[in-house]
Write a protein that holds these residues in place. Sequence first.
Motif, PDB file in Angstrom:
ATOM      1  N   ASP A  11       0.839  -1.202   0.000  1.00  0.00           N
ATOM      2  CA  ASP A  11       0.000   0.000   0.000  1.00  0.00           C
ATOM      3  C   ASP A  11       0.870   1.246   0.000  1.00  0.00           C
ATOM      4  N   LYS A  48      -0.960   4.125  -2.290  1.00  0.00           N
ATOM      5  CA  LYS A  48      -2.254   3.905  -2.936  1.00  0.00           C
ATOM      6  C   LYS A  48      -3.323   4.831  -2.363  1.00  0.00           C
ATOM      7  N   TYR A  99      -0.693   4.205  -7.939  1.00  0.00           N
ATOM      8  CA  TYR A  99       0.029   4.841  -6.843  1.00  0.00           C
ATOM      9  C   TYR A  99       0.096   6.361  -7.008  1.00  0.00           C
TER      10      TYR A  99
END
Length: 259
Positions: A28, A70, A52
Amino acid sequence: MRIATWNVNSIRQRLEHVLRYLKDEAPDVLCLQEIKCLDEAFPRGDIESLGYNITTHGQKTFNGVAILSKMPMEVMRGLPGDDSDTQSRYLEAEISVPKGVVRVASIYLPNGNPVESEKYPYKLAWMDRLIAHTKRLLMLEEPLVLAGDYNIIPEPRDVHDPAAWANDALFLPQSRAKFRTLVNLGLTDAFRAVSDAPKQYTFWDFQAGAWPKNNGIRIDHLLLSPQAADLLQTAVIDRSERGRDKPSDHVPVRIDLAI
């Protein structure tokens, strides 16, 4: 929530490695160090296509840090405490998550060698600034992850041959003492929280067959505030990256938090 850190030793040379890692491990958040390019030269397009957001604090040829996320983030560039410091080594992001925020920093701490030069006092002074800033961040009482290449070998078990590194800036008693002062503010070394295994390294020199012999050192760390440590599930060194074609001399380290 998966958070990883990786000194890529030039993002333009390791872009394919980074893209593959983003696809395979799907962090993430990925903190990068030694991107070695100005902000405008960072190869954004292929990374953004994977979903991203990108923020960078770059520097031509040397240093440079980045955070890929993210989730949305608010950013602070540079480590407070010395307005004259022009080296791009610290980037901090407040990352929005469903139940609040997680604060993440990408850190490229000075190497400090040769010790007899001005580079070692700069390293120690930089660590003092990091300690002071971390004290302020801990007062926020939120999940905090200080991730990056610390250029510090914390303990003898974190180096293949302690005697060979005895006079190196990465392993000198003064360096390790500063690192302990930082950790003792209330931080947790994520990897050591889940593993006491020996010979666990994150860096292998390109010379003298260091990688095949496993002559490595552990200098890439994720340090967690109490609020983040309470959420820690796993911590993994992705050592297989060092065996790829034209790799960085560092490998990624990643954690999973229960967020």
